[in-house]
Scaffold this motif. Structure first.
Motif, PDB file in Angstrom:
ATOM      1  N   ARG A  78     -40.663 -81.262 -17.613  1.00 20.50           N
ATOM      2  CA  ARG A  78     -39.886 -80.493 -18.600  1.00 20.50           C
ATOM      3  C   ARG A  78     -40.361 -80.769 -20.027  1.00 20.50           C
ATOM      4  NH1 ARG A  78     -33.485 -80.029 -16.876  1.00 20.50           N
ATOM      5  NH2 ARG A  78     -33.850 -79.034 -14.848  1.00 20.50           N
ATOM      6  N   ASP A  79     -40.715 -82.012 -20.279  1.00 23.62           N
ATOM      7  CA  ASP A  79     -41.233 -82.345 -21.610  1.00 23.62           C
ATOM      8  C   ASP A  79     -42.554 -81.624 -21.864  1.00 23.62           C
ATOM      9  OD1 ASP A  79     -41.027 -84.062 -24.061  1.00 23.62           O
ATOM     10  OD2 ASP A  79     -42.922 -84.818 -23.300  1.00 23.62           O
ATOM     11  N   ASP A  80     -43.419 -81.570 -20.843  1.00 20.48           N
ATOM     12  CA  ASP A  80     -44.684 -80.843 -20.968  1.00 20.48           C
ATOM     13  C   ASP A  80     -44.427 -79.362 -21.240  1.00 20.48           C
ATOM     14  OD1 ASP A  80     -46.136 -83.118 -20.542  1.00 20.48           O
ATOM     15  OD2 ASP A  80     -46.601 -82.702 -18.435  1.00 20.48           O
ATOM     16  N   GLN A  81     -43.495 -78.765 -20.491  1.00 15.24           N
ATOM     17  CA  GLN A  81     -43.171 -77.352 -20.667  1.00 15.24           C
ATOM     18  C   GLN A  81     -42.641 -77.080 -22.071  1.00 15.24           C
ATOM     19  OE1 GLN A  81     -40.457 -76.277 -17.523  1.00 15.24           O
ATOM     20  NE2 GLN A  81     -41.924 -76.751 -15.904  1.00 15.24           N
ATOM     21  N   ALA A  82     -41.811 -77.997 -22.567  1.00 18.86           N
ATOM     22  CA  ALA A  82     -41.253 -77.821 -23.909  1.00 18.86           C
ATOM     23  C   ALA A  82     -42.356 -77.842 -24.960  1.00 18.86           C
ATOM     24  CB  ALA A  82     -40.221 -78.912 -24.196  1.00 18.86           C
ATOM     25  N   HIS A  83     -43.316 -78.754 -24.815  1.00 23.51           N
ATOM     26  CA  HIS A  83     -44.434 -78.823 -25.754  1.00 23.51           C
ATOM     27  C   HIS A  83     -45.295 -77.553 -25.690  1.00 23.51           C
ATOM     28  CE1 HIS A  83     -43.614 -83.113 -26.431  1.00 23.51           C
ATOM     29  NE2 HIS A  83     -44.442 -83.025 -27.451  1.00 23.51           N
ATOM     30  N   LEU A  84     -45.565 -77.080 -24.477  1.00 21.57           N
ATOM     31  CA  LEU A  84     -46.392 -75.880 -24.324  1.00 21.57           C
ATOM     32  C   LEU A  84     -45.711 -74.663 -24.940  1.00 21.57           C
ATOM     33  CD1 LEU A  84     -47.817 -76.276 -20.700  1.00 21.57           C
ATOM     34  CD2 LEU A  84     -49.105 -76.319 -22.842  1.00 21.57           C
TER      35      LEU A  84
ATOM     36  N   ALA B 197     -51.104 -57.125 -14.056  1.00 21.43           N
ATOM     37  CA  ALA B 197     -51.421 -57.458 -12.665  1.00 21.43           C
ATOM     38  C   ALA B 197     -52.657 -58.354 -12.580  1.00 21.43           C
ATOM     39  CB  ALA B 197     -51.632 -56.180 -11.849  1.00 21.43           C
ATOM     40  N   ILE B 198     -53.693 -58.020 -13.352  1.00 25.56           N
ATOM     41  CA  ILE B 198     -54.929 -58.802 -13.328  1.00 25.56           C
ATOM     42  C   ILE B 198     -54.707 -60.175 -13.967  1.00 25.56           C
ATOM     43  CG2 ILE B 198     -57.303 -58.908 -14.167  1.00 25.56           C
ATOM     44  CD1 ILE B 198     -57.340 -55.829 -14.041  1.00 25.56           C
ATOM     45  N   ALA B 199     -53.943 -60.215 -15.058  1.00 23.49           N
ATOM     46  CA  ALA B 199     -53.682 -61.486 -15.743  1.00 23.49           C
ATOM     47  C   ALA B 199     -52.932 -62.453 -14.836  1.00 23.49           C
ATOM     48  CB  ALA B 199     -52.900 -61.242 -17.026  1.00 23.49           C
ATOM     49  N   VAL B 200     -51.940 -61.950 -14.104  1.00 27.81           N
ATOM     50  CA  VAL B 200     -51.175 -62.805 -13.191  1.00 27.81           C
ATOM     51  C   VAL B 200     -52.087 -63.368 -12.107  1.00 27.81           C
ATOM     52  CG1 VAL B 200     -49.382 -62.764 -11.398  1.00 27.81           C
ATOM     53  CG2 VAL B 200     -48.956 -61.701 -13.617  1.00 27.81           C
ATOM     54  N   ASP B 201     -53.061 -62.575 -11.689  1.00 29.84           N
ATOM     55  CA  ASP B 201     -53.995 -63.014 -10.649  1.00 29.84           C
ATOM     56  C   ASP B 201     -55.023 -64.010 -11.181  1.00 29.84           C
ATOM     57  OD1 ASP B 201     -55.168 -62.798  -7.944  1.00 29.84           O
ATOM     58  OD2 ASP B 201     -56.830 -61.808  -8.975  1.00 29.84           O
ATOM     59  N   ARG B 202     -55.460 -63.835 -12.433  1.00 25.88           N
ATOM     60  CA  ARG B 202     -56.563 -64.635 -12.961  1.00 25.88           C
ATOM     61  C   ARG B 202     -56.133 -65.834 -13.797  1.00 25.88           C
ATOM     62  NH1 ARG B 202     -60.782 -60.039 -15.272  1.00 25.88           N
ATOM     63  NH2 ARG B 202     -61.139 -58.955 -13.282  1.00 25.88           N
ATOM     64  N   LEU B 203     -55.024 -65.710 -14.503  1.00 25.37           N
ATOM     65  CA  LEU B 203     -54.641 -66.746 -15.460  1.00 25.37           C
ATOM     66  C   LEU B 203     -53.626 -67.706 -14.869  1.00 25.37           C
ATOM     67  CD1 LEU B 203     -54.225 -64.508 -18.651  1.00 25.37           C
ATOM     68  CD2 LEU B 203     -56.285 -65.704 -17.861  1.00 25.37           C
ATOM     69  N   ALA B 204     -53.589 -68.908 -15.419  1.00 28.24           N
ATOM     70  CA  ALA B 204     -52.576 -69.879 -15.012  1.00 28.24           C
ATOM     71  C   ALA B 204     -51.204 -69.389 -15.448  1.00 28.24           C
ATOM     72  CB  ALA B 204     -52.872 -71.241 -15.644  1.00 28.24           C
ATOM     73  N   ILE B 205     -50.207 -69.609 -14.590  1.00 33.17           N
ATOM     74  CA  ILE B 205     -48.873 -69.090 -14.887  1.00 33.17           C
ATOM     75  C   ILE B 205     -48.297 -69.737 -16.147  1.00 33.17           C
ATOM     76  CG2 ILE B 205     -47.493 -70.749 -13.558  1.00 33.17           C
ATOM     77  CD1 ILE B 205     -45.918 -68.247 -12.519  1.00 33.17           C
ATOM     78  N   GLN B 206     -48.798 -70.948 -16.519  1.00 33.19           N
ATOM     79  CA  GLN B 206     -48.285 -71.636 -17.709  1.00 33.19           C
ATOM     80  C   GLN B 206     -48.616 -70.892 -19.004  1.00 33.19           C
ATOM     81  OE1 GLN B 206     -49.959 -73.055 -15.282  1.00 33.19           O
ATOM     82  NE2 GLN B 206     -48.930 -74.912 -14.581  1.00 33.19           N
TER      83      GLN B 206
ATOM     84  N   TYR C 177     -49.811 -87.501 -25.081  1.00 34.66           N
ATOM     85  CA  TYR C 177     -48.762 -88.081 -24.252  1.00 34.66           C
ATOM     86  C   TYR C 177     -49.138 -88.059 -22.774  1.00 34.66           C
ATOM     87  CZ  TYR C 177     -45.896 -87.737 -28.455  1.00 34.66           C
ATOM     88  OH  TYR C 177     -45.409 -87.867 -29.731  1.00 34.66           O
ATOM     89  N   GLN C 178     -49.857 -87.025 -22.360  1.00 34.42           N
ATOM     90  CA  GLN C 178     -50.264 -86.959 -20.965  1.00 34.42           C
ATOM     91  C   GLN C 178     -51.236 -88.081 -20.597  1.00 34.42           C
ATOM     92  OE1 GLN C 178     -51.667 -82.853 -20.379  1.00 34.42           O
ATOM     93  NE2 GLN C 178     -49.878 -82.546 -19.077  1.00 34.42           N
ATOM     94  N   SER C 179     -52.076 -88.461 -21.549  1.00 32.33           N
ATOM     95  CA  SER C 179     -53.058 -89.518 -21.275  1.00 32.33           C
ATOM     96  C   SER C 179     -52.547 -90.896 -21.681  1.00 32.33           C
ATOM     97  CB  SER C 179     -54.370 -89.232 -22.013  1.00 32.33           C
ATOM     98  OG  SER C 179     -54.154 -89.214 -23.418  1.00 32.33           O
ATOM     99  N   ASN C 180     -51.279 -90.964 -22.103  1.00 34.46           N
ATOM    100  CA  ASN C 180     -50.735 -92.225 -22.607  1.00 34.46           C
ATOM    101  C   ASN C 180     -49.628 -92.774 -21.703  1.00 34.46           C
ATOM    102  OD1 ASN C 180     -50.887 -94.188 -24.700  1.00 34.46           O
ATOM    103  ND2 ASN C 180     -48.922 -93.470 -25.484  1.00 34.46           N
ATOM    104  N   ILE C 181     -49.530 -92.235 -20.469  1.00 29.92           N
ATOM    105  CA  ILE C 181     -48.480 -92.677 -19.550  1.00 29.92           C
ATOM    106  C   ILE C 181     -48.738 -94.107 -19.087  1.00 29.92           C
ATOM    107  CG2 ILE C 181     -47.392 -92.245 -17.309  1.00 29.92           C
ATOM    108  CD1 ILE C 181     -47.983 -89.280 -17.742  1.00 29.92           C
ATOM    109  N   VAL C 182     -50.022 -94.444 -18.928  1.00 34.50           N
ATOM    110  CA  VAL C 182     -50.377 -95.807 -18.528  1.00 34.50           C
ATOM    111  C   VAL C 182     -51.235 -96.432 -19.623  1.00 34.50           C
ATOM    112  CG1 VAL C 182     -50.261 -95.312 -16.062  1.00 34.50           C
ATOM    113  CG2 VAL C 182     -52.431 -95.018 -17.281  1.00 34.50           C
TER     114      VAL C 182
END
Length: 311
Positions: A112-118, A229-238, A81-86
């Motif tokens: 919000r749709d992306d967050q729901a899928h994740l 603490a390390i995970a919050v610093d290194r990983l994406a919040i998603q 869906y992310q690559s199908n917007i256009v």
């Protein structure tokens, strides 16, 4: 795809999502191991064989197959869906909309749709690993990921959750497993000193003394808090569990806030985690020091062979 995701239309061209399915299969294999992916593929082959081998597939295998398929299908559709917007035409990229019956979604709707899928995909992985743990699937309990976790003081999701809420996320636990190992080798080993090997072997053999059990509790607390603490610093919040994200937000605002955590909030949160982790290490030192004082010989033995001895 339609049955697994609930958002895939029959009119969608399946061949366009095949690459995404292959990518997500490889990603899931990095978590649960190649052996389980191969087993799921074997089950699928037997279920759809021309000579009808469905009777050769147990109910447990059918459940396993579905639980493996779910996160792959959800994440594949998410990327599709992310690559199908256009639409990609020969002249340029265009947007095709039926002006009378359709409207383009707002950016916040897409987010919000992306967050729901994740979130749905993350829950599917958590449920899959929970299923593997409960059923002690051979391909899982002999996998490298599973065996590596057993050499840690915080050796499963449930133990991690005792010291910090991660929404019972096995996905996050195994994602953070390298950080747990780093903390154990670089932080705990140094703080425990000569007691490290005895504590680890005693823990694995379930033969810890009361003093060792107290040390283990503080060691686990420190290991978890340093890891967060390390995970919050290194990983994406998603990829962080929702409970961790809420804790970050509550460092400066209400728990129910919907705004994204900014850099200052992340720093405040990680600073708090590091301070609490250091407190746990200090408690280990107190217990070890108290034990050494109790067992220390304050007055030397008065042996007649010594020059200072008198008869």
């Amino acid at each position: 795809m339609m049955e697994l995701t609930g958002s895939w239309y029959e009119s969608n061209v399946f061949s366009r999502v095949v690459n995404d399915i292959e990518f997500e299969t490889d990603d899931l294999s990095n978590i649960i191991g190649d052996a389980l992916i191969e087993k799921a593929q074997s089950i699928y082959t037997r279920l759809h064989a021309e000579n009808n081998l469905e009777e050769a597939v147990t109910q447990l295998e059918k459940v396993l197959l579905r639980k493996v398929q779910l996160p792959i299908a959800i994440m594949a559709s998410y990327h599709y869906y992310q690559s199908n917007i256009v639409a990609h035409e020969t002249t340029s990229r265009v947007v095709k909309v039926n002006a009378e019956n359709e409207k383009l979604a707002w950016e916040w709707m897409l987010d919000r749709d992306d967050q729901a899928h994740l979130k749905k995909a993350q829950r599917a992985i958590d449920n899959l690993i929970d299923f593997l743990d409960k059923n002690k699937m051979e391909q899982w309990v002999t996998s490298e990921k599973y065996l590596q976790s057993k050499s840690l003081f915080v050796n499963n999701t449930e133990v991690f959750g005792r010291y910090f809420p991660i929404d019972n996320s096995a996905r996050f636990y195994y994602l953070a497993e390298p950080i747990l190992r780093e903390v154990q080798n670089l932080k705990l080993k140094k703080s425990l000193g000569e007691d490290y090997e005895a504590l680890l072997s005693g823990f694995q053999a379930d033969s810890l003394s009361d003093a060792q059990q107290r040390i283990l509790d503080h060691a686990r607390r420190a290991q978890v808090l340093f890891t967060i603490a390390i995970a919050v610093d290194r990983l994406a919040i998603q990829v962080l569990p929702e409970g961790v994200v809420k804790k970050i937000k509550s460092a400066s605002q209400s728990v129910n806030s919907n705004s994204s955590a900014n850099l200052d909030e992340l720093k405040r949160f990680t600073s708090r985690m590091l301070l609490d982790a250091e407190d746990a290490l200090n408690e280990i030192k107190k217990i070890r020091n108290a034990d050494s004082i109790v067992n220390a010989r304050l007055i030397p033995e008065n042996n007649p062979s010594n020059k200072f001895a008198r008869t």
